[in-house]
Design a protein around this motif. Sequence first.
Motif, PDB file in Angstrom:
ATOM      1  N   GLU A 233       0.830  -1.206   0.000  1.00 25.66           N
ATOM      2  CA  GLU A 233       0.000   0.000   0.000  1.00 25.66           C
ATOM      3  C   GLU A 233       0.865   1.256   0.000  1.00 25.66           C
ATOM      4  OE1 GLU A 233      -3.660   1.988   2.627  1.00 25.66           O
ATOM      5  OE2 GLU A 233      -2.610   0.191   3.351  1.00 25.66           O
TER       6      GLU A 233
ATOM      7  N   PHE B 245       0.995   4.051  -2.949  1.00 26.98           N
ATOM      8  CA  PHE B 245       0.691   5.461  -2.675  1.00 26.98           C
ATOM      9  C   PHE B 245       1.837   6.360  -3.119  1.00 26.98           C
ATOM     10  CE2 PHE B 245       0.086   9.282  -0.141  1.00 26.98           C
ATOM     11  CZ  PHE B 245      -1.284   9.478  -0.241  1.00 26.98           C
TER      12      PHE B 245
ATOM     13  N   LEU C  10       3.261   6.195   6.300  1.00 27.74           N
ATOM     14  CA  LEU C  10       1.948   5.779   6.774  1.00 27.74           C
ATOM     15  C   LEU C  10       2.109   5.383   8.232  1.00 27.74           C
ATOM     16  CD1 LEU C  10      -1.036   4.947   6.345  1.00 27.74           C
ATOM     17  CD2 LEU C  10      -0.200   2.679   5.688  1.00 27.74           C
TER      18      LEU C  10
ATOM     19  N   GLY D 242      -2.852   5.094  10.539  1.00 33.95           N
ATOM     20  CA  GLY D 242      -3.399   5.236   9.194  1.00 33.95           C
ATOM     21  C   GLY D 242      -3.360   6.634   8.630  1.00 33.95           C
TER      22      GLY D 242
ATOM     23  N   TRP E 262      -1.369   9.583   6.436  1.00 33.66           N
ATOM     24  CA  TRP E 262      -0.355   9.717   5.381  1.00 33.66           C
ATOM     25  C   TRP E 262       0.354  11.060   5.471  1.00 33.66           C
ATOM     26  CZ3 TRP E 262       0.990   5.712   2.487  1.00 33.66           C
ATOM     27  CH2 TRP E 262       0.047   4.704   2.220  1.00 33.66           C
TER      28      TRP E 262
ATOM     29  N   ARG F 280      -6.511   7.719   5.494  1.00 34.00           N
ATOM     30  CA  ARG F 280      -6.543   7.098   4.172  1.00 34.00           C
ATOM     31  C   ARG F 280      -7.727   7.561   3.335  1.00 34.00           C
ATOM     32  NH1 ARG F 280      -5.178   2.617   7.387  1.00 34.00           N
ATOM     33  NH2 ARG F 280      -3.320   1.427   6.753  1.00 34.00           N
TER      34      ARG F 280
END
Length: 246
Positions: free
Chosen positions: A145, A149, A169, A173, A175, A190
């Motif tokens: 993931e 991203f 991350l 959760g 970013w 997210r």
Amino acid sequence: MKGSLRLVAWCLAITLVVLPVVGVLRGWFAADRWPVTQLTVQAEFKHVKAEQVRAAVLPHLGHGFFALDLDVVQKAVASLPWVESVEASKRWPDTLLLRIYERQPFARWNDRQLISRQGQVFSVPASDLSPDLPSLHGPDDHLAEVVSFYADARKAFAGTHLEITGVTLTERGSWSLVTADGAQIVLGDREQAGKRLRRFLDVYPKVIAGHDSGFAYADLRYTNGFAVRWLPPAAPASNDRGAPRT
């Protein structure tokens, strides 16, 4: 006559099958016969050292040609930090052939490991953790993931002068991004990260106008906007050529 020829052929076939067995029993293929003493390596190395390969292979050389276990040799060389895969074969009467493929690093992972271009995480000496590679951070079970991203963020910023070199991350959760200039962009959770990033990039050309020094920090977690901390303007270059002497 035909029967006799057929009998001879069968006898010859049986003899050819039995001979290797008899040879083993008599020590024809014993471990110390026809020792392997030569090593040939085909590879393009940037990080793997020839000394490392020799050290991994040396304990297995000296055995008889037929006693040398290629699987064992492959595993020994594949255990080296930068080795992606190994192909091993033998050439009569005394040579071991190795074709070694080196890992191609894609990014750093949590400042402790590297990610290969095949998506595999591997460990290397700290001195090999190149600062020129992108720096990705996150829980180990979210590696794919984070990489995805990072790729999406680079595409999103392609039309700007900014280059994304880091993604984080958090365990909760959230970013955040880091640019090549060291600026930090906080996106938050997210579900909203993509939407917030698009909103920021839509107005970024207007926001950056008049700020030649760029920004140090951008917080995009606001409902209807974002906050930016700008870098101080660069000091004008001094010119002492016209200064009076004292």
